[in-house]
Design an enzyme around this catalytic site. Sequence first.
Site, PDB file in Angstrom:
ATOM      1  N   HIS A  17       0.839  -1.204   0.000  1.00 31.26           N
ATOM      2  CA  HIS A  17       0.000   0.000   0.000  1.00 31.26           C
ATOM      3  C   HIS A  17       0.878   1.260   0.000  1.00 31.26           C
ATOM      4  O   HIS A  17       0.581   2.237  -0.702  1.00 31.26           O
ATOM      5  CB  HIS A  17      -0.900   0.024   1.248  1.00 31.26           C
ATOM      6  N   LYS A  41     -15.856  -8.117   3.696  1.00 33.38           N
ATOM      7  CA  LYS A  41     -14.690  -8.548   4.477  1.00 33.38           C
ATOM      8  C   LYS A  41     -14.904  -8.386   5.974  1.00 33.38           C
ATOM      9  O   LYS A  41     -15.397  -7.353   6.428  1.00 33.38           O
ATOM     10  CB  LYS A  41     -13.456  -7.710   4.075  1.00 33.38           C
ATOM     11  N   ARG A  92      -1.279  -5.448  -8.852  1.00 37.42           N
ATOM     12  CA  ARG A  92      -0.139  -6.369  -8.769  1.00 37.42           C
ATOM     13  C   ARG A  92      -0.149  -7.352  -9.922  1.00 37.42           C
ATOM     14  O   ARG A  92       0.878  -7.861 -10.338  1.00 37.42           O
ATOM     15  CB  ARG A  92      -0.183  -7.174  -7.456  1.00 37.42           C
ATOM     16  N   SER A 129      -2.610  -7.927   2.419  1.00 37.42           N
ATOM     17  CA  SER A 129      -2.937  -7.891   3.852  1.00 37.42           C
ATOM     18  C   SER A 129      -3.392  -9.254   4.351  1.00 37.42           C
ATOM     19  O   SER A 129      -2.974  -9.706   5.423  1.00 37.42           O
ATOM     20  CB  SER A 129      -4.050  -6.870   4.118  1.00 37.42           C
TER      21      SER A 129
HETATM   22  O1  PNS Z   1      -8.945  -3.033  -0.186  1.00 36.74           O
HETATM   23  P1  PNS Z   1     -10.249  -3.459  -0.794  1.00 36.74           P
HETATM   24  O2  PNS Z   1     -11.089  -4.216   0.233  1.00 36.74           O
HETATM   25  O3  PNS Z   1     -10.084  -4.217  -2.075  1.00 36.74           O
HETATM   26  O4  PNS Z   1     -11.050  -2.125  -1.166  1.00 36.74           O
HETATM   27  C1  PNS Z   1     -12.386  -2.183  -1.638  1.00 36.74           C
HETATM   28  C2  PNS Z   1     -13.083  -0.859  -1.301  1.00 36.74           C
HETATM   29  C3  PNS Z   1     -13.093  -0.657   0.196  1.00 36.74           C
HETATM   30  C4  PNS Z   1     -12.327   0.272  -1.965  1.00 36.74           C
HETATM   31  C5  PNS Z   1     -14.541  -0.931  -1.851  1.00 36.74           C
HETATM   32  O5  PNS Z   1     -15.217  -1.988  -1.238  1.00 36.74           O
HETATM   33  C6  PNS Z   1     -15.295   0.392  -1.610  1.00 36.74           C
HETATM   34  O6  PNS Z   1     -15.130   1.327  -2.362  1.00 36.74           O
HETATM   35  N1  PNS Z   1     -16.123   0.453  -0.542  1.00 36.74           N
HETATM   36  C7  PNS Z   1     -16.863   1.647  -0.188  1.00 36.74           C
HETATM   37  C8  PNS Z   1     -18.358   1.512  -0.502  1.00 36.74           C
HETATM   38  C9  PNS Z   1     -18.606   1.769  -1.979  1.00 36.74           C
HETATM   39  O7  PNS Z   1     -18.404   2.846  -2.498  1.00 36.74           O
HETATM   40  N2  PNS Z   1     -19.044   0.703  -2.671  1.00 36.74           N
HETATM   41  C10 PNS Z   1     -19.282   0.724  -4.105  1.00 36.74           C
HETATM   42  C11 PNS Z   1     -17.970   0.366  -4.823  1.00 36.74           C
HETATM   43  S1  PNS Z   1     -18.231   0.181  -6.555  1.00 36.74           S
END
Ligand code: PNS
Length: 161
Positions: A17, A41, A92, A129
């Site tokens: 990150h 998650k 990645r 992670s």
């Molecule tokens: O590190 P991650 O878990 O891959 O990140 C995913 C994340 C947290 C960026 C995504 O789940 C997110 O944007 N969540 C916020 C809620 C939202 O906007 N959802 C619609 C996404 S299209």
Amino acid sequence: MRTVVCPGSFDPFTYGHLDVVRRARSLSDRVVVAVAHNAAKKTLFTVAERIELARVTLDNAGLDGIEVHEAPGLLTEFCAQVGAEHIIKGLRNGADLDGELPMALMNRAISGVETMFVLGEPQLSHIASSLVKDVARHGGEIHGMVDPKVAEEIQRALAVQ
Ligand code: PNS
């Protein structure tokens, strides 16, 4: 002033990150790390802990122009609140792209916010992670994958699970 958002669960923030945030900073004036809620998650750390561990890692790396905030709702609304023009995410491998593409397209469809992708440092591409926590859970070495403070907090959190 160009602001970008680097979103993620950051459970916890890793050196992978950090690499992405550093690259995002080289492309912008201000990076806002958005510690978001991912309904899919179950996290080891609370949002407050994830924010703190991201801040510690960034401070120890000596990066400036970076903020870390909670993004509790829709990511695109958070982008509007902080005045961000773009989302930047790291890739990645192809599997990352497969996961990111639907989110990037959805975010653009509902708000017009574009997502830009940066390629992470190949030497860090094994770091995720979830894998770091799993290695630590089974007594493996995670030195060089996360900040020493993060490594310490992973051990502490796993011990009380
Ligand atoms: O590190 P991650 O878990 O891959 O990140 C995913 C994340 C947290 C960026 C995504 O789940 C997110 O944007 N969540 C916020 C809620 C939202 O906007 N959802 C619609 C996404 S299209």
